[in-house]
Motif scaffolding. Sequence first.
Motif, PDB file in Angstrom:
ATOM      1  N   GLY A   1       0.558  -0.952   0.186  1.00  0.00           N
ATOM      2  CA  GLY A   1       0.235  -0.226  -0.099  1.00  0.00           C
ATOM      3  C   GLY A   1       1.111   1.081   0.166  1.00  0.00           C
ATOM      4  N   ALA A   2       0.310   2.287  -0.323  1.00  0.00           N
ATOM      5  CA  ALA A   2       1.013   3.446  -0.415  1.00  0.00           C
ATOM      6  C   ALA A   2      -0.445   4.251   0.153  1.00  0.00           C
ATOM      7  N   ILE A   3       0.191   6.281   0.423  1.00  0.00           N
ATOM      8  CA  ILE A   3      -0.327   6.786   1.449  1.00  0.00           C
ATOM      9  C   ILE A   3       0.998   8.009   2.066  1.00  0.00           C
ATOM     10  N   GLU A   4       0.060   9.256   1.440  1.00  0.00           N
ATOM     11  CA  GLU A   4       0.717  10.181   2.113  1.00  0.00           C
ATOM     12  C   GLU A   4       1.364  10.231   3.459  1.00  0.00           C
ATOM     13  N   ALA A   5       2.361  10.509   3.627  1.00  0.00           N
ATOM     14  CA  ALA A   5       2.646  10.292   5.242  1.00  0.00           C
ATOM     15  C   ALA A   5       2.009  11.548   6.043  1.00  0.00           C
ATOM     16  N   GLU A   6       1.966  12.768   5.600  1.00  0.00           N
ATOM     17  CA  GLU A   6       0.558  13.357   6.547  1.00  0.00           C
ATOM     18  C   GLU A   6      -0.302  12.423   6.642  1.00  0.00           C
ATOM     19  N   ARG A   7      -1.034  12.340   5.837  1.00  0.00           N
ATOM     20  CA  ARG A   7      -2.738  11.568   5.886  1.00  0.00           C
ATOM     21  C   ARG A   7      -2.603  10.281   7.063  1.00  0.00           C
ATOM     22  N   LEU A   8      -1.145   9.626   6.600  1.00  0.00           N
ATOM     23  CA  LEU A   8      -1.048   8.299   7.555  1.00  0.00           C
ATOM     24  C   LEU A   8      -0.737   8.897   8.980  1.00  0.00           C
ATOM     25  N   GLY A   9      -0.612   9.749   9.280  1.00  0.00           N
ATOM     26  CA  GLY A   9       0.191  10.478  10.828  1.00  0.00           C
ATOM     27  C   GLY A   9      -1.121  10.831  11.265  1.00  0.00           C
ATOM     28  N   HIS A  10      -1.865  11.804  10.569  1.00  0.00           N
ATOM     29  CA  HIS A  10      -3.343  12.504  11.233  1.00  0.00           C
ATOM     30  C   HIS A  10      -4.409  11.949  11.396  1.00  0.00           C
ATOM     31  N   VAL A  11      -3.794  10.192  10.062  1.00  0.00           N
ATOM     32  CA  VAL A  11      -5.181   9.187  10.663  1.00  0.00           C
ATOM     33  C   VAL A  11      -4.878   8.510  11.528  1.00  0.00           C
ATOM     34  N   CYS A  12      -2.967   7.950  12.819  1.00  0.00           N
ATOM     35  CA  CYS A  12      -3.031   7.712  13.462  1.00  0.00           C
ATOM     36  C   CYS A  12      -3.211   8.901  14.807  1.00  0.00           C
ATOM     37  N   ALA A  13      -2.808   9.978  14.809  1.00  0.00           N
ATOM     38  CA  ALA A  13      -2.797  10.593  15.323  1.00  0.00           C
ATOM     39  C   ALA A  13      -1.077  10.612  15.810  1.00  0.00           C
ATOM     40  N   LEU A  14       0.128  10.528  14.927  1.00  0.00           N
ATOM     41  CA  LEU A  14       0.932  10.481  15.656  1.00  0.00           C
ATOM     42  C   LEU A  14       2.548  11.784  14.389  1.00  0.00           C
ATOM     43  N   THR A  15       2.767  12.040  15.448  1.00  0.00           N
ATOM     44  CA  THR A  15       3.846  13.295  14.488  1.00  0.00           C
ATOM     45  C   THR A  15       4.457  11.924  13.980  1.00  0.00           C
ATOM     46  N   PRO A  16       5.202  12.960  13.436  1.00  0.00           N
ATOM     47  CA  PRO A  16       6.538  12.292  11.903  1.00  0.00           C
ATOM     48  C   PRO A  16       7.025  11.060  12.730  1.00  0.00           C
ATOM     49  N   ASP A  17       7.986  12.027  13.338  1.00  0.00           N
ATOM     50  CA  ASP A  17       8.908  10.952  14.381  1.00  0.00           C
ATOM     51  C   ASP A  17       8.136   9.351  14.803  1.00  0.00           C
TER      52      ASP A  17
ATOM     53  N   TYR B   1       9.750   5.628   2.800  1.00  0.00           N
ATOM     54  CA  TYR B   1       9.496   6.846   2.666  1.00  0.00           C
ATOM     55  C   TYR B   1       9.985   7.563   1.684  1.00  0.00           C
ATOM     56  N   ASP B   2       9.090   8.661   1.086  1.00  0.00           N
ATOM     57  CA  ASP B   2       9.621   8.813  -0.076  1.00  0.00           C
ATOM     58  C   ASP B   2       9.733  10.464  -0.625  1.00  0.00           C
ATOM     59  N   ALA B   3      10.126  11.266  -0.393  1.00  0.00           N
ATOM     60  CA  ALA B   3      10.766  12.501  -0.073  1.00  0.00           C
ATOM     61  C   ALA B   3       9.904  12.659  -0.699  1.00  0.00           C
ATOM     62  N   GLY B   4      10.095  12.945  -2.402  1.00  0.00           N
ATOM     63  CA  GLY B   4       9.699  13.710  -3.443  1.00  0.00           C
ATOM     64  C   GLY B   4       8.268  13.867  -3.276  1.00  0.00           C
ATOM     65  N   SER B   5       7.606  12.649  -3.052  1.00  0.00           N
ATOM     66  CA  SER B   5       6.032  12.418  -3.087  1.00  0.00           C
ATOM     67  C   SER B   5       5.962  12.277  -1.914  1.00  0.00           C
ATOM     68  N   GLU B   6       6.490  12.423  -0.455  1.00  0.00           N
ATOM     69  CA  GLU B   6       6.154  12.544   0.578  1.00  0.00           C
ATOM     70  C   GLU B   6       5.254  11.103   0.658  1.00  0.00           C
ATOM     71  N   ASP B   7       4.733  10.125   0.131  1.00  0.00           N
ATOM     72  CA  ASP B   7       4.300   8.786   0.547  1.00  0.00           C
ATOM     73  C   ASP B   7       5.384   7.959   1.516  1.00  0.00           C
ATOM     74  N   ILE B   8       4.397   7.724   1.972  1.00  0.00           N
ATOM     75  CA  ILE B   8       5.008   6.335   2.750  1.00  0.00           C
ATOM     76  C   ILE B   8       4.245   4.915   1.761  1.00  0.00           C
ATOM     77  N   THR B   9       5.258   4.041   1.198  1.00  0.00           N
ATOM     78  CA  THR B   9       4.839   2.605   0.653  1.00  0.00           C
ATOM     79  C   THR B   9       5.593   1.725   1.767  1.00  0.00           C
ATOM     80  N   TRP B  10       4.864   0.574   1.653  1.00  0.00           N
ATOM     81  CA  TRP B  10       5.147  -0.754   2.787  1.00  0.00           C
ATOM     82  C   TRP B  10       4.369  -1.589   2.423  1.00  0.00           C
ATOM     83  N   ALA B  11       4.695  -3.374   2.988  1.00  0.00           N
ATOM     84  CA  ALA B  11       4.288  -4.006   2.373  1.00  0.00           C
ATOM     85  C   ALA B  11       3.189  -5.417   3.484  1.00  0.00           C
ATOM     86  N   LEU B  12       2.656  -5.185   4.423  1.00  0.00           N
ATOM     87  CA  LEU B  12       2.292  -6.362   5.436  1.00  0.00           C
ATOM     88  C   LEU B  12       2.875  -7.873   4.831  1.00  0.00           C
TER      89      LEU B  12
END
Length: 155
Positions: free
Chosen positions: A94-110, A130-141
């Motif tokens: 999956g992939a999601i914007e880092a800011e959005r994932l942080g917002h969903v989880c109520a967590l700061t980036p660090d 984390y891709d600094a260009g797109s600011e996306d976080i990608t992962w695999a379960l």
Amino acid sequence: MRMRQDPHPWQELEQARWLVRLQADAPTTANATVSAQLLDAAVLTQAPGRLERARAADGALRLTSCRVLRNLPAADQLAGLALATHLFPGHIKGAIEAERLGHVCALTPDVLATALDRLVAAEAADWWSYDAGSEDITWALGPTLASQHASVAIL
């Protein structure tokens, strides 16, 4: 909503164009209520029924009770649940914007990065980046969480 008389939350919601406060007929007192009109039509149509809410809650509980998430802190469990619910359709990645994932989880980036590292260490996720260009976080379960996710059809 119980936001008391603090005007700041109301102003933020108005600036985001979620609502507009209606004029009060009486002077403001400590126990006065505030009337507002919601502006986002989509919010008004999003009323899942009791059955849908129960299924979603059941799915969330099944995922967070998975062996690889069960003993992690609540914030890490929430991050794992968020990863599982933001997968590409039919994939374990999956992939999601880092800011959005942080917002969903109520967590700061660090704190989010630390939580994701703990998910990898617990094998709930195989990897994340984390891709600094797109600011996306990608992962695999990880395989255990992926298997649990596959058995929970509603998420």
